[in-house]
Write an enzyme that holds these catalytic residues in place. Structure first.
Site, PDB file in Angstrom:
ATOM      1  CD  GLN A  80      -3.176  -0.628  -0.440  1.00 13.61           C
ATOM      2  OE1 GLN A  80      -2.897   0.455  -0.786  1.00 13.61           O
ATOM      3  NE2 GLN A  80      -3.290  -1.537  -1.220  1.00 13.61           N
ATOM      4  CB  SER A  81       4.251   2.024  -0.792  1.00 13.30           C
ATOM      5  OG  SER A  81       5.116   2.874  -1.155  1.00 13.30           O
ATOM      6  CG  ASN A  82       0.409   6.394   0.572  1.00 15.53           C
ATOM      7  OD1 ASN A  82      -0.711   5.981   0.143  1.00 15.53           O
ATOM      8  ND2 ASN A  82       0.381   6.488   1.851  1.00 15.53           N
TER       9      ASN A  82
END
Ligand SMILES: *Cc1c(COP(=O)(O)O)cnc(C)c1O
Length: 331
Positions: A80-82
């Site tokens: 889920q890395s922005n």
């Protein structure tokens, strides 16, 4: 202020963000908590795609990549890395390829940021590895890319160069506060790898203000985060050719909101997200800003601030992750 603006303007920069982002008062939430005046810096609206703090950093980092002739960006983190998605989006906008390396297993269904990574056509690779092993994997993949004829550029989630984006954000905030006729006493924001806090603290130092910047950590290893933030801050000040130094005590990190780790969303954070949505019409995210806001609300409730203080919450973005946490938020 003009002087600092000139120094920042000397750095190569690509325009990716819509700036300045708005500074808005959170009147309903302030009234509800009966505490100090709460403001929000809308860095969830930096644009590019879904906004967030990474876009400010990327303006400087991607300019450096272009200067070095890179045509392939390498970034990574958790699925889920922005940071990974924002870097990918910036790469696409600049006509580059992006390789994303995740240290998690491939999930059956792609949601949130990972779905966006797929839509934007990243070369996505999954590894079951801790961050130490991951560093070796990164190096190996970069070597392979070079051997294949690409010019890769590794983008870390925080760096002294990227932090200039947050020195600039501090400059923006000070200008906005001055034109509103208020003095900012505290800034509260989510901290993960330290670049955001480093930039804000450096900006505060150079502008000779006395804003206390409080990073609410989502990183279980808060000692590492403190050291990293301090290092990035002093690296950033050097890049800006200033003599001042940031000291250990300038970096204030609160470590009570890590919860069950980076990926965990507890019911308290879910409640915080709902409260802010209902009171302010603002969407927070499950991994970063929800936890940081929980921290801010607890500080208000424990009378950490004076009633006359002005507190700015920096909304660092991250909202696509909401759509990966439906089952918990639905409760
Ligand atoms: C990356 C990120 C942070 C943390 O920023 P750092 O500069 O790494 O400390 C905070 N909030 C969101 C939404 C992020 O994506």
């Amino acid at each position: 202020m003009k002087n600092l603006r000139n120094v920042i303007d000397q750095f190569p920069r690509v325009k990716l963000a819509y700036l300045p982002t708005p500074l808005e008062e959170m009147k309903q939430l302030s009234n509800y908590l009966r505490g100090p005046r709460l403001w929000i810096k809308r860095d969830d609206l930096t644009g590019l795609v879904f906004g967030g703090n990474k876009v400010r950093k990327l303006e400087f980092v991607m300019a450096d990549a272009l200067e070095k002739g890179a045509n392939t960006i390498v970034a990574g983190g958790m699925i889920q890395s922005n940071h990974a998605f924002a870097t990918l989006a910036a790469a696409r906008k600049l006509g580059m390829k992006a390789v994303l390396l995740f240290r998690e297993r491939k999930p059956q269904e792609y949601r949130g940021n990972l779905l966006l990574d797929h839509i934007f056509g990243a070369d996505i690779r999954f590894f079951k590895a801790d961050w130490r092993t991951m560093a070796d994997i990164n190096k190996k993949i970069i070597k392979t890319l070079i051997a294949e004829g690409y010019v890769p550029y590794y983008v870390p989630s925080s760096s002294p160069l990227g932090s200039i984006g947050y020195v600039n954000a501090m400059l923006e905030l000070v200008e906005q506060a001055d034109s509103l006729g208020i003095e900012i006493n505290y800034i509260v924001h989510a901290a993960g790898s330290g670049g955001t806090q480093a930039g804000l603290v450096v900006g505060n130092k150079i502008l000779k203000r006395s804003v206390k910047v409080i990073g609410v950590s989502v990183e279980p290893d808060s000692k590492w985060l403190h050291t990293n933030t301090l290092q990035i801050a002093n690296g950033c000040i050097k890049l800006l050719k200033r003599n001042s130094i940031i000291r250990s005590q300038d970096i204030i990190i609160i470590n009570d909101y890590v919860e069950r780790g980076y990926k965990a969303l507890t019911s308290q954070t879910a409640t915080t997200i709902k409260v802010v949505a209902e009171k302010e019409g603002i969407l927070l995210d499950p991994i970063y800003t929800g936890k940081a806001m929980k921290g801010l609300i607890d500080l208000v409730k424990s009378r950490y601030f004076k009633k006359q203080d002005n507190i700015v919450f920096v909304h660092t973005g991250g909202t696509p992750a909401i759509f990966a946490y439906g089952t918990i938020l639905q409760k």
